[in-house]
Design a protein around this motif. Structure first.
Motif, PDB file in Angstrom:
ATOM      1  N   HIS A 167       0.834  -1.212   0.000  1.00  0.00           N
ATOM      2  CA  HIS A 167       0.000   0.000   0.000  1.00  0.00           C
ATOM      3  C   HIS A 167       0.869   1.263   0.000  1.00  0.00           C
ATOM      4  N   ARG A 168       1.964   1.209   0.746  1.00  0.00           N
ATOM      5  CA  ARG A 168       2.870   2.368   0.818  1.00  0.00           C
ATOM      6  C   ARG A 168       3.385   2.751  -0.568  1.00  0.00           C
ATOM      7  N   TYR A 169       3.838   1.763  -1.337  1.00  0.00           N
ATOM      8  CA  TYR A 169       4.405   2.076  -2.651  1.00  0.00           C
ATOM      9  C   TYR A 169       3.335   2.334  -3.702  1.00  0.00           C
ATOM     10  N   LEU A 170       2.157   1.775  -3.482  1.00  0.00           N
ATOM     11  CA  LEU A 170       1.048   2.114  -4.367  1.00  0.00           C
ATOM     12  C   LEU A 170       0.667   3.583  -4.149  1.00  0.00           C
ATOM     13  N   ALA A 171       0.776   4.041  -2.915  1.00  0.00           N
ATOM     14  CA  ALA A 171       0.542   5.462  -2.615  1.00  0.00           C
ATOM     15  C   ALA A 171       1.541   6.338  -3.365  1.00  0.00           C
ATOM     16  N   GLU A 172       2.802   5.925  -3.373  1.00  0.00           N
ATOM     17  CA  GLU A 172       3.828   6.689  -4.092  1.00  0.00           C
ATOM     18  C   GLU A 172       3.549   6.702  -5.592  1.00  0.00           C
ATOM     19  N   TYR A 173       3.046   5.577  -6.100  1.00  0.00           N
ATOM     20  CA  TYR A 173       2.675   5.511  -7.521  1.00  0.00           C
ATOM     21  C   TYR A 173       1.561   6.519  -7.829  1.00  0.00           C
ATOM     22  N   TYR A 174       0.506   6.495  -7.008  1.00  0.00           N
ATOM     23  CA  TYR A 174      -0.618   7.411  -7.254  1.00  0.00           C
ATOM     24  C   TYR A 174      -0.170   8.875  -7.164  1.00  0.00           C
ATOM     25  N   TYR A 175       0.693   9.166  -6.208  1.00  0.00           N
ATOM     26  CA  TYR A 175       1.180  10.539  -6.085  1.00  0.00           C
ATOM     27  C   TYR A 175       1.995  10.930  -7.322  1.00  0.00           C
ATOM     28  N   ALA A 176       2.814   9.994  -7.813  1.00  0.00           N
ATOM     29  CA  ALA A 176       3.664  10.270  -8.979  1.00  0.00           C
ATOM     30  C   ALA A 176       2.841  10.543 -10.241  1.00  0.00           C
ATOM     31  N   VAL A 177       1.619   9.972 -10.315  1.00  0.00           N
ATOM     32  CA  VAL A 177       0.771  10.210 -11.496  1.00  0.00           C
ATOM     33  C   VAL A 177      -0.283  11.283 -11.224  1.00  0.00           C
ATOM     34  N   GLY A 178      -0.135  11.995 -10.083  1.00  0.00           N
ATOM     35  CA  GLY A 178      -1.003  13.138  -9.812  1.00  0.00           C
ATOM     36  C   GLY A 178      -2.326  12.819  -9.145  1.00  0.00           C
ATOM     37  N   ARG A 181      -5.340  12.059  -3.808  1.00  0.00           N
ATOM     38  CA  ARG A 181      -6.392  11.503  -2.942  1.00  0.00           C
ATOM     39  C   ARG A 181      -6.260   9.992  -2.832  1.00  0.00           C
ATOM     40  N   ASP A 182      -5.958   9.341  -3.951  1.00  0.00           N
ATOM     41  CA  ASP A 182      -5.760   7.888  -3.933  1.00  0.00           C
ATOM     42  C   ASP A 182      -4.519   7.531  -3.125  1.00  0.00           C
ATOM     43  N   ALA A 183      -3.498   8.394  -3.185  1.00  0.00           N
ATOM     44  CA  ALA A 183      -2.279   8.170  -2.397  1.00  0.00           C
ATOM     45  C   ALA A 183      -2.606   8.196  -0.900  1.00  0.00           C
ATOM     46  N   ILE A 184      -3.435   9.162  -0.484  1.00  0.00           N
ATOM     47  CA  ILE A 184      -3.845   9.264   0.929  1.00  0.00           C
ATOM     48  C   ILE A 184      -4.594   7.999   1.362  1.00  0.00           C
ATOM     49  N   LEU A 185      -5.497   7.508   0.502  1.00  0.00           N
ATOM     50  CA  LEU A 185      -6.263   6.295   0.804  1.00  0.00           C
ATOM     51  C   LEU A 185      -5.330   5.099   0.993  1.00  0.00           C
ATOM     52  N   GLN A 186      -4.324   4.985   0.125  1.00  0.00           N
ATOM     53  CA  GLN A 186      -3.398   3.857   0.222  1.00  0.00           C
ATOM     54  C   GLN A 186      -2.567   3.907   1.504  1.00  0.00           C
ATOM     55  N   ILE A 187      -2.152   5.102   1.898  1.00  0.00           N
ATOM     56  CA  ILE A 187      -1.400   5.232   3.154  1.00  0.00           C
ATOM     57  C   ILE A 187      -2.284   4.814   4.331  1.00  0.00           C
ATOM     58  N   ARG A 188      -3.540   5.226   4.312  1.00  0.00           N
ATOM     59  CA  ARG A 188      -4.449   4.860   5.411  1.00  0.00           C
ATOM     60  C   ARG A 188      -4.687   3.346   5.450  1.00  0.00           C
ATOM     61  N   LEU A 189      -4.739   2.739   4.286  1.00  0.00           N
ATOM     62  CA  LEU A 189      -4.861   1.279   4.234  1.00  0.00           C
ATOM     63  C   LEU A 189      -3.598   0.616   4.786  1.00  0.00           C
ATOM     64  N   ALA A 190      -2.455   1.194   4.456  1.00  0.00           N
ATOM     65  CA  ALA A 190      -1.177   0.668   4.967  1.00  0.00           C
ATOM     66  C   ALA A 190      -1.138   0.737   6.489  1.00  0.00           C
ATOM     67  N   GLN A 191      -1.656   1.840   7.031  1.00  0.00           N
ATOM     68  CA  GLN A 191      -1.634   2.025   8.494  1.00  0.00           C
ATOM     69  C   GLN A 191      -2.523   1.020   9.229  1.00  0.00           C
ATOM     70  N   LYS A 192      -3.481   0.432   8.517  1.00  0.00           N
ATOM     71  CA  LYS A 192      -4.367  -0.561   9.133  1.00  0.00           C
ATOM     72  C   LYS A 192      -3.786  -1.975   9.091  1.00  0.00           C
ATOM     73  N   SER A 193      -2.634  -2.135   8.422  1.00  0.00           N
ATOM     74  CA  SER A 193      -2.022  -3.462   8.297  1.00  0.00           C
ATOM     75  C   SER A 193      -1.506  -3.950   9.641  1.00  0.00           C
ATOM     76  N   LYS A 194      -1.521  -5.258   9.815  1.00  0.00           N
ATOM     77  CA  LYS A 194      -1.055  -5.844  11.071  1.00  0.00           C
ATOM     78  C   LYS A 194       0.473  -5.879  11.122  1.00  0.00           C
ATOM     79  N   GLY A 195       0.996  -5.814  12.345  1.00  0.00           N
ATOM     80  CA  GLY A 195       2.422  -6.009  12.551  1.00  0.00           C
ATOM     81  C   GLY A 195       3.319  -4.873  12.112  1.00  0.00           C
ATOM     82  N   LEU A 196       2.806  -3.652  12.092  1.00  0.00           N
ATOM     83  CA  LEU A 196       3.625  -2.501  11.705  1.00  0.00           C
ATOM     84  C   LEU A 196       4.702  -2.241  12.762  1.00  0.00           C
ATOM     85  N   ASN A 197       5.940  -2.038  12.305  1.00  0.00           N
ATOM     86  CA  ASN A 197       6.984  -1.658  13.264  1.00  0.00           C
ATOM     87  C   ASN A 197       7.059  -0.130  13.376  1.00  0.00           C
TER      88      ASN A 197
END
Length: 222
Positions: A167-178, A181-197
């Protein structure tokens, strides 16, 4: 005034774009077919390349295989033909042949980043995310700023069952193509993942703040 002929690379790119954007492949095939006997030897070769791409797009793999095998034999120093030959095997899902062809091309054209990116895509389709990841991290900094780089990295981490990184890198992809909003959604999805350090959580928080500020500034300029 002197008219200079288009460079071979430019002609090949034009042929590729003609096929990619074609809405009538039969007409596109006729276009290249009619040019197989016209113009210079170089222009006839470009027409053959275009015909091979049209065959590949119309799922006529045997014809494409024949054309690109011949082109790579006749012009071994042309990376576009080698890449198309490898891509033909990939489209046929003959992944061992595709990977072998890409690896040969990379050895022959070590500075051709386009061939490396295609090879990484083939590795992922062949179910080999670990070597794909290694290849991605070996690319030069300039290539690592391209949207396709982030997209492939997201696919790689997805295949490695690391959803937060995916999700983190998909966010970077969406940001790179302008598409911030989709980048923000992907980061929020990443933050919901289990086992984050702690390290990854900090990165995600920083990027979320950055993307939200970017989106806010964009709205203010509208």
């Amino acid at each position: 005034y002197k008219q200079y002929p288009d460079s071979l690379g430019y002609q090949l790119t034009k042929a590729k774009l003609r096929v990619l954007t074609s809405t009538d492949l039969a007409e596109t095939r006729k276009y290249f077919q009619s040019r197989l006997t016209q113009g210079t030897a170089e222009q006839r070769t470009v027409a053959k390349y275009g015909l091979g791409l049209a065959a590949l797009k119309s799922q006529n793999g045997d014809e494409a295989e024949t054309i690109f095998r011949q082109l790579t034999a006749d012009f071994p120093d042309q990376p576009q033909y080698a890449a198309a030959f490898a891509h033909t095997a990939q489209e046929a899902r003959n992944y061992p042949a595709a990977l072998a062809r890409y690896e040969k091309s990379i050895k022959q054209f070590p500075n051709n980043e386009s061939v490396k990116l295609e090879y990484i895509s083939a590795l992922l389709k062949a179910g080999k995310p670990e070597p794909a990841k290694t290849c991605l991290f070996s690319l030069p900094p300039k290539t690592r700023q391209l949207p396709i780089y982030f997209e492939l990295l997201a696919q790689t981490y997805g295949a490695l069952h690391q959803p937060a990184e995916s999700h983190r890198y998909l966010a970077e992809y969406y940001y790179a193509v302008g598409q911030t909003r989709d980048a923000i959604l992907q980061i929020r999805l990443a933050q919901k993942s289990k086992g984050l350090n702690f390290h990854l959580s900090s990165i995600l928080n920083d990027r979320l703040v950055f993307f939200i500020n970017e989106e806010k500034q964009a709205r203010e300029h509208d």
